[in-house]
Design an enzyme around this catalytic site. Structure first.
Site, short mmCIF file in Angstrom:
data_model
loop_
_atom_site.label_atom_id
_atom_site.label_comp_id
_atom_site.label_asym_id
_atom_site.label_seq_id
_atom_site.Cartn_x
_atom_site.Cartn_y
_atom_site.Cartn_z
N CYS A 154 0.91 -1.25 0.05
CA CYS A 154 -0.11 0.04 0.13
C CYS A 154 0.86 1.28 -0.09
CB CYS A 154 -0.85 0.09 1.33
SG CYS A 154 -2.00 1.48 1.21
N CYS A 190 -7.52 -1.61 0.02
CA CYS A 190 -6.68 -1.99 1.55
C CYS A 190 -6.46 -3.21 1.37
CB CYS A 190 -7.98 -1.68 2.59
SG CYS A 190 -7.18 -1.99 4.14
N CYS A 236 -6.26 -8.47 24.30
CA CYS A 236 -5.63 -7.66 22.95
C CYS A 236 -4.96 -6.32 23.35
CB CYS A 236 -7.26 -7.12 22.21
SG CYS A 236 -8.17 -6.00 23.16
N GLN A 250 -14.53 -11.81 16.08
CA GLN A 250 -13.16 -11.61 15.79
C GLN A 250 -12.94 -11.39 14.39
OE1 GLN A 250 -11.03 -11.04 18.07
NE2 GLN A 250 -11.10 -12.36 19.93
N CYS A 286 -2.09 7.40 5.56
CA CYS A 286 -3.38 6.40 6.37
C CYS A 286 -3.23 6.39 7.59
CB CYS A 286 -3.75 5.19 5.45
SG CYS A 286 -4.92 4.31 6.36
N CYS A 299 -2.04 0.80 8.78
CA CYS A 299 -1.30 -0.22 8.60
C CYS A 299 0.17 0.39 8.93
CB CYS A 299 -1.15 -1.03 7.37
SG CYS A 299 -2.87 -1.60 7.20
N ASP A 305 -11.97 -12.81 28.36
CA ASP A 305 -11.58 -12.01 27.16
C ASP A 305 -11.99 -10.68 27.28
OD1 ASP A 305 -10.63 -11.30 24.75
OD2 ASP A 305 -11.57 -12.78 23.44
N GLU A 342 -22.53 -12.89 30.22
CA GLU A 342 -22.13 -11.54 29.39
C GLU A 342 -23.30 -10.38 29.80
OE1 GLU A 342 -21.34 -8.87 27.15
OE2 GLU A 342 -20.18 -10.52 26.89
#
Length: 448
Positions: A68, A155, A404, A279, A74, A77, A377, A329
């Site tokens: 890219c 992308c 994460c 995910q 941008c 990335c 998680d 949850e």
């Protein structure tokens, strides 16, 4: 223009180059360790100084030519110019450093697991739209810290079907005189286009996020879009009239198809709606969950607790390896999706509860109920002290923490360390070409 000459000595945990010049430190996107050159001061924020590359005199051997050509502008990335091996090495080191700095623990993570093909992996794409001076629609990503859209034609981390859909919306939008939403003025109609693409089934959802329900020539637009992209299996209009950065609104209208798509993850089928959490990298999610199940060392007699269970993904994957699963949850829509998914797959040894996981665990502890393995998680911010205290009260034998964000993982593991021993840490590259990393940590209850 304030230009400095210096050398990049490291990468920050956000993946920005740590640039040293005249005793000062600057953070420079797209600059890598060992590189030397000129950097222009850009701005200061929260006591930190940021810059942008003007010229490189010395280049890192890990620098590559990115696919890219606008990855620097941008910002989505930031690692496309870094070799994939160097990306994985950085992520392993990042996890190790966060444990050292935040948890004050000397942890040796296993090497970060990467993808065979670290491109075109995202199954969820969401782009805002703008209009140029000639009246043509364009779409892209917001430049970091602004409402300025950087136009993107292709992308290289998104599902390849997305480009054809976005190109069609741009073309049809002009013909149908659809005005893109202006976030600063609160005017216009089309706010975002969200695309969800199944990996293992030929199903694609398009969500048109609009500022109001009234949609002139709605049925003609849908017909025209399907003619351009016959592989689309469902189209939804989401109405978001609020002046907010949140992409999706509360109200929805199904314009074509069932309003959801189906995909398969670890042998289990899932129905995914516009708002479902799922995910974004299904290939590496299977690797991630495989490592989580492996770390849990489940037996057929184990009772499993799945905190932050979402639509029930990891709980249902674990269900075939254990006696039963208790999944909790707080988001009621996710619980409804989870129950449907369990019924759809014939999984009958999992129970879903819409509740606060912390309060639920405290009640279980008070009732002296047994839990062998806890899967957690949490969101990026990690768990709060209330939840961690509840875990310590419930005292499961093993904890598998999927994170994460290595910094909040390290913080939470340090808190649990009084009662649990950290056994293993496995980074997994869910987000190639970016600085983000997913991590599976396994903890075992200490002997009394």
């Amino acid at each position: 223009m304030h230009v400095l000459h210096g050398i990049c000595v490291d990468l920050s945990h956000e993946g920005k180059g740590v640039f040293k010049s005249e005793g000062e430190t600057y953070f420079v996107p797209g600059m890598f360790p060992g590189e030397e050159g000129d950097v222009e001061f850009a701005y200061a924020r929260a006591g930190a100084k940021f810059g942008k590359i003007k010229k490189l005199d010395k280049v890192s051997p890990d620098r590559i030519d990115p696919r890219c050509k606008i990855c620097s502008a941008c910002g989505g990335c930031c690692f496309q110019q870094l070799s994939y091996k160097a990306q994985l090495d950085f992520k392993t080191k990042k996890v190790k450093e966060q444990f050292r700095k935040i948890a004050k623990m000397d942890v040796e993570p296993k090497p970060c697991i990467g993808m065979d093909n670290p491109y075109f992996y995202r199954n969820k794409i969401q782009m805002p739209f703008g209009k140029d001076q000639k009246g043509n629609l364009y779409c892209g990503f917001y430049k970091e810290g602004t409402h300025v859209i950087v136009p993107v034609e292709t992308c290289f981390i998104e599902d390849e079907r997305a480009k054809k859909i976005l190109d069609a919306v741009k073309k049809l939008g002009k013909g149908f005189r659809i005005e893109p939403y202006n976030e600063d003025e609160g005017s216009g109609f089309l706010r975002h286009v969200l695309i969800r693409a199944a990996k293992h089934k030929e199903q694609v959802m398009v969500v048109l996020v609009t500022s109001r329900e009234a949609f002139p020539s709605r049925s003609n637009f849908v017909k025209a879009l399907l003619k351009e992209c016959p592989f689309i299996t469902t189209i939804v209009q989401n109405i978001n009239s609020r002046h907010t950065n949140v992409i999706l609104g509360e109200a929805e209208r199904v314009l074509y198809g069932p309003g959801y798509i189906e995909d398969i993850l670890c042998g289990i089928s899932f129905k995914i709606s516009a708002k479902s959490f799922y995910q974004v990298n299904p290939i590496m999610t299977e690797v991630l969950y495989g490592k989580a199940i492996e770390a849990a060392e489940l037996t057929k007699e184990d009772v499993v607790f799945d905190a932050y269970s979402g639509i029930g993904t990891i709980g249902m994957v674990a269900s075939s390896h254990c006696k039963n699963v208790i999944a909790v949850e707080i988001v009621k829509e996710a619980v409804a999706d989870a129950r449907k998914n369990a019924k759809f797959n014939g999984v009958d040894n999992i129970s879903f509860y819409c509740d606060d996981a912390s309060a639920f665990m405290v009640r279980m502890a008070q009732n002296k109920e047994r839990v062998d393995v806890l899967f957690m998680d949490p969101p990026r911010k990690g768990s709060d002290q209330k939840c961690l205290d509840a875990i310590c009260k419930l005292a499961p034998k093993r904890i598998v923490y999927v994170s994460c964000d290595p910094s909040t993982l390290a913080r939470d593991v340090a808190y649990l360390n009084k009662k649990y021993k950290l056994q293993s840490v496995q980074p997994v590259d869910m987000f190639p070409q970016t600085s983000h990393v997913e991590t599976v940590a396994c903890l075992r209850l200490k002997e009394r």
